[in-house]
Write a protein that holds these residues in place. Structure first.
Motif, mmCIF file in Angstrom:
data_model
loop_
_atom_site.group_PDB
_atom_site.id
_atom_site.type_symbol
_atom_site.label_atom_id
_atom_site.label_comp_id
_atom_site.label_asym_id
_atom_site.label_seq_id
_atom_site.Cartn_x
_atom_site.Cartn_y
_atom_site.Cartn_z
ATOM 1 N N ALA A 22 46.232 62.621 44.615
ATOM 2 C CA ALA A 22 45.515 61.351 44.569
ATOM 3 C C ALA A 22 46.381 60.295 43.904
ATOM 4 C CB ALA A 22 44.209 61.510 43.805
ATOM 5 N N VAL A 23 46.067 59.048 44.193
ATOM 6 C CA VAL A 23 46.754 57.915 43.594
ATOM 7 C C VAL A 23 45.713 56.996 42.972
ATOM 8 C CG1 VAL A 23 48.176 55.868 44.036
ATOM 9 C CG2 VAL A 23 48.639 58.001 45.280
ATOM 10 N N ASP A 24 45.915 56.668 41.695
ATOM 11 C CA ASP A 24 45.145 55.612 41.062
ATOM 12 C C ASP A 24 46.057 54.398 41.067
ATOM 13 O OD1 ASP A 24 43.656 53.869 39.573
ATOM 14 O OD2 ASP A 24 43.200 55.283 37.967
ATOM 15 N N VAL A 46 48.036 63.676 40.312
ATOM 16 C CA VAL A 46 47.614 62.279 40.373
ATOM 17 C C VAL A 46 48.790 61.406 39.955
ATOM 18 C CG1 VAL A 46 46.017 60.530 39.487
ATOM 19 C CG2 VAL A 46 45.217 62.888 39.813
ATOM 20 N N LEU A 47 49.042 60.363 40.737
ATOM 21 C CA LEU A 47 49.996 59.322 40.373
ATOM 22 C C LEU A 47 49.176 58.109 39.971
ATOM 23 C CD1 LEU A 47 52.502 59.593 43.368
ATOM 24 C CD2 LEU A 47 52.610 60.757 41.154
ATOM 25 N N ALA A 48 49.438 57.564 38.786
ATOM 26 C CA ALA A 48 48.658 56.433 38.280
ATOM 27 C C ALA A 48 49.584 55.266 37.971
ATOM 28 C CB ALA A 48 47.884 56.847 37.037
ATOM 29 N N PHE A 49 49.308 54.119 38.559
ATOM 30 C CA PHE A 49 50.145 52.928 38.461
ATOM 31 C C PHE A 49 49.476 51.847 37.623
ATOM 32 C CE2 PHE A 49 51.491 55.078 42.221
ATOM 33 C CZ PHE A 49 52.825 54.786 42.378
ATOM 34 N N ASP A 50 50.271 51.137 36.861
ATOM 35 C CA ASP A 50 49.822 49.898 36.233
ATOM 36 C C ASP A 50 51.048 49.158 35.725
ATOM 37 O OD1 ASP A 50 46.626 49.227 35.266
ATOM 38 O OD2 ASP A 50 48.217 47.852 34.660
ATOM 39 N N ILE A 51 50.937 47.846 35.655
ATOM 40 C CA ILE A 51 52.060 47.034 35.177
ATOM 41 C C ILE A 51 51.947 46.735 33.688
ATOM 42 C CG2 ILE A 51 52.499 45.979 37.429
ATOM 43 C CD1 ILE A 51 51.076 43.423 36.315
ATOM 44 N N GLN A 52 50.803 47.011 33.091
ATOM 45 C CA GLN A 52 50.578 46.662 31.696
ATOM 46 C C GLN A 52 50.772 47.871 30.779
ATOM 47 O OE1 GLN A 52 47.345 43.680 30.931
ATOM 48 N NE2 GLN A 52 46.689 44.410 32.951
ATOM 49 N N HIS A 87 57.632 60.699 47.639
ATOM 50 C CA HIS A 87 58.634 61.717 47.957
ATOM 51 C C HIS A 87 58.216 62.595 49.145
ATOM 52 C CE1 HIS A 87 60.522 60.386 44.306
ATOM 53 N NE2 HIS A 87 59.437 60.668 43.620
ATOM 54 N N GLY A 88 57.799 61.920 50.213
ATOM 55 C CA GLY A 88 57.447 62.621 51.439
ATOM 56 C C GLY A 88 56.054 63.234 51.456
ATOM 57 N N ARG A 89 55.316 63.068 50.385
ATOM 58 C CA ARG A 89 53.957 63.626 50.315
ATOM 59 C C ARG A 89 52.941 62.588 50.774
ATOM 60 N NH1 ARG A 89 53.903 64.932 44.062
ATOM 61 N NH2 ARG A 89 54.664 62.792 44.153
ATOM 62 N N ASN A 90 51.792 63.071 51.186
ATOM 63 C CA ASN A 90 50.682 62.198 51.536
ATOM 64 C C ASN A 90 49.540 62.410 50.557
ATOM 65 O OD1 ASN A 90 51.935 61.011 53.716
ATOM 66 N ND2 ASN A 90 51.110 62.462 55.185
ATOM 67 N N ALA A 91 48.677 61.417 50.453
ATOM 68 C CA ALA A 91 47.559 61.454 49.505
ATOM 69 C C ALA A 91 46.249 61.747 50.226
ATOM 70 C CB ALA A 91 47.451 60.135 48.762
ATOM 71 N N ASP A 92 45.371 62.402 49.502
ATOM 72 C CA ASP A 92 44.011 62.635 49.988
ATOM 73 C C ASP A 92 43.079 61.498 49.593
ATOM 74 O OD1 ASP A 92 44.514 65.321 51.036
ATOM 75 O OD2 ASP A 92 44.833 65.844 48.933
ATOM 76 N N ALA A 93 43.410 60.834 48.482
ATOM 77 C CA ALA A 93 42.571 59.738 47.995
ATOM 78 C C ALA A 93 43.440 58.735 47.244
ATOM 79 C CB ALA A 93 41.479 60.267 47.074
ATOM 80 N N VAL A 94 43.104 57.461 47.441
ATOM 81 C CA VAL A 94 43.739 56.362 46.708
ATOM 82 C C VAL A 94 42.614 55.461 46.219
ATOM 83 C CG1 VAL A 94 45.355 54.430 46.794
ATOM 84 C CG2 VAL A 94 45.769 56.457 48.220
ATOM 85 N N MET A 95 42.602 55.209 44.911
ATOM 86 C CA MET A 95 41.581 54.333 44.336
ATOM 87 C C MET A 95 42.225 53.063 43.787
ATOM 88 S SD MET A 95 38.953 56.916 42.367
ATOM 89 C CE MET A 95 37.556 55.765 42.402
#
Length: 185
Positions: A22-24, A46-52, A87-95
């Motif tokens: 999943a990706v947050d 889970v990969l979780a992104f934020d700029i802060q 890296h070549g993977r796909n996600a099941d969910a992105v929020m």
């Protein structure tokens, strides 16, 4: 009827099973990140992104408290860069949870152009049967324009490949959150 955030989580539960990825896209204070880590289970990622930095710190603390730190990679970049970390993977969910960091600097907000790029990136890495949920808050400067960009981006996805749902209450005051969900068929 369910509040949009609860409905978004219900939709994610239908697509993200134990062991999934999943990706947050906007980790904020870490609530969705912890939810995704719990749903993905011990073998999930889970990969979780934020700029802060504040958001990443808040999320790290919440993950440690929940015992889920080992399931999550925190990434100090904007959500428009998510494909660089797949890296070549796909996600099941992105929020996505758009707007500003609750309790943080309200002048730092997600922007229409980077959100559009992030949605298109998320569509490209979504597994069949996977889901993207986008919580949109329109009460801040630029929020209505971002919502319009989300709608326009989602509306042109090919209907043979994607279902797009818009979920909102029509009789609520004070700019309630809106949900756009995209499922890859």
């Amino acid at each position: 009827m369910k509040k949009p955030l609860l409905f978004a989580r219900e939709l994610v539960c239908s697509a993200l099973k134990a062991g999934g990825l999943a990706v947050d896209a906007t980790c904020g204070n870490g609530h969705d990140t912890v939810f995704l880590a719990q749903q993905a289970g011990e073998q999930g990622t889970v990969l979780a992104f934020d700029i802060q930095p504040e958001a990443l710190s808040n999320t790290r603390r919440r993950l440690e408290d929940a015992g889920f730190s080992d399931r999550v990679t925190l990434i100090a970049q904007g959500h428009e860069h998510l494909t660089e970390h797949m890296h070549g993977r796909n996600a099941d969910a992105v929020m996505f949870n758009l707007g500003y960091l609750p309790g943080g600097n309200h002048a730092v907000v997600t922007k229409a152009e980077t959100t559009k790029a992030a949605i298109l990136a998320a569509v490209g890495i979504l597994n069949h049967g996977g889901i993207i949920t986008i919580m949109v808050y329109t009460g801040h400067p630029g929020g209505k324009e971002e919502y319009q960009a989300v709608r326009e981006t989602a509306a042109v996805l090919p209907q043979r490949e994607f279902w797009v749902l818009e979920y909102k209450f029509l009789n609520q005051q004070n700019d309630p959150p809106l949900l756009v969900a995209i499922t890859r068929l």
